[in-house]
Design a protein around this motif. Structure first.
Motif, short mmCIF file in Angstrom:
data_model
loop_
_atom_site.label_atom_id
_atom_site.label_comp_id
_atom_site.label_asym_id
_atom_site.label_seq_id
_atom_site.Cartn_x
_atom_site.Cartn_y
_atom_site.Cartn_z
N ASP A 110 -18.05 5.35 -13.53
CA ASP A 110 -18.46 5.05 -14.90
C ASP A 110 -17.42 4.20 -15.63
O ASP A 110 -17.76 3.28 -16.37
N VAL A 111 -16.16 4.52 -15.43
CA VAL A 111 -15.08 3.77 -16.08
C VAL A 111 -15.08 2.33 -15.57
O VAL A 111 -15.03 1.38 -16.36
N LYS A 112 -15.17 2.16 -14.27
CA LYS A 112 -15.15 0.82 -13.68
C LYS A 112 -16.35 -0.01 -14.15
O LYS A 112 -16.19 -1.19 -14.49
N SER A 113 -17.52 0.59 -14.22
CA SER A 113 -18.69 -0.18 -14.63
C SER A 113 -18.63 -0.52 -16.12
O SER A 113 -19.09 -1.59 -16.53
N SER A 114 -18.04 0.36 -16.94
CA SER A 114 -17.97 0.06 -18.38
C SER A 114 -16.96 -1.04 -18.68
O SER A 114 -17.04 -1.68 -19.73
N LEU A 115 -16.02 -1.29 -17.78
CA LEU A 115 -15.00 -2.33 -18.01
C LEU A 115 -15.30 -3.63 -17.28
O LEU A 115 -14.54 -4.59 -17.37
N ALA A 116 -16.40 -3.69 -16.57
CA ALA A 116 -16.72 -4.87 -15.77
C ALA A 116 -16.83 -6.14 -16.62
O ALA A 116 -16.44 -7.22 -16.19
N MET A 117 -17.34 -6.03 -17.83
CA MET A 117 -17.50 -7.21 -18.70
C MET A 117 -16.16 -7.83 -19.11
O MET A 117 -16.10 -9.01 -19.42
N LEU A 118 -15.10 -7.02 -19.12
CA LEU A 118 -13.79 -7.56 -19.52
C LEU A 118 -13.29 -8.61 -18.53
O LEU A 118 -12.58 -9.54 -18.91
N GLN A 119 -13.64 -8.47 -17.27
CA GLN A 119 -13.21 -9.45 -16.27
C GLN A 119 -13.83 -10.81 -16.57
O GLN A 119 -13.20 -11.84 -16.37
N ILE A 120 -15.04 -10.83 -17.04
CA ILE A 120 -15.71 -12.09 -17.39
C ILE A 120 -15.02 -12.74 -18.59
O ILE A 120 -14.98 -13.95 -18.71
#
Length: 127
Positions: free
Chosen positions: A72-82
């Motif tokens: 859940d943590v990894k998926s919620s932060l995925a947009m930050l990489q973009i």
């Protein structure tokens, strides 16, 4: 009989609350050592530590807390990489395991700390 049942239930709740996971918790701080200790809520069985590094400015920020799932943590932060951030997520499941790495990861620092702590004893015995 009702008193005995309520005492037993109270004891069970106390034991359960005494075994709740503890994690370091802070939100977007520049130094990982300034976080506070937090007792996780029921169902939160994982501690996490996130290191965010902005690719242009190289400014680092940390986020630490409890979670139900590392996924859940990894998926919620995925947009930050973009948005130009480097995101590193570490998860663990023991008390305060998301703390500062420091001496644990550096064997030379650990050896130096051991020698410094033994120094007065060695001097006392004339070694």
């Amino acid at each position: 009989m009702k008193i005995l049942i309520s005492v037993l239930l109270g004891a069970l709740l106390f034991v359960e609350s005494a075994h709740c996971l503890q994690c370091h918790a802070c939100t977007v701080v520049n130094h990982a050592g300034v976080c506070q200790t937090k007792t996780c809520s029921h169902g939160e069985s994982t501690c996490f530590k996130v290191l965010l590094t902005h690719s242009a400015s190289r400014v680092k920020s940390y986020v630490k807390d409890c979670t139900t799932s590392c996924k859940d943590v990894k998926s919620s932060l995925a947009m930050l990489q973009i948005q130009g951030f480097s995101v590193h997520v570490n998860c663990c499941d023991t008390d305060l395991c998301n703390g500062v790495d420091g001496v644990r990861s550096n064997l030379w620092a650990l050896a130096g700390a051991l020698l410094l702590s033994l120094g007065p004893a060695l001097l006392w015995f004339g070694l």
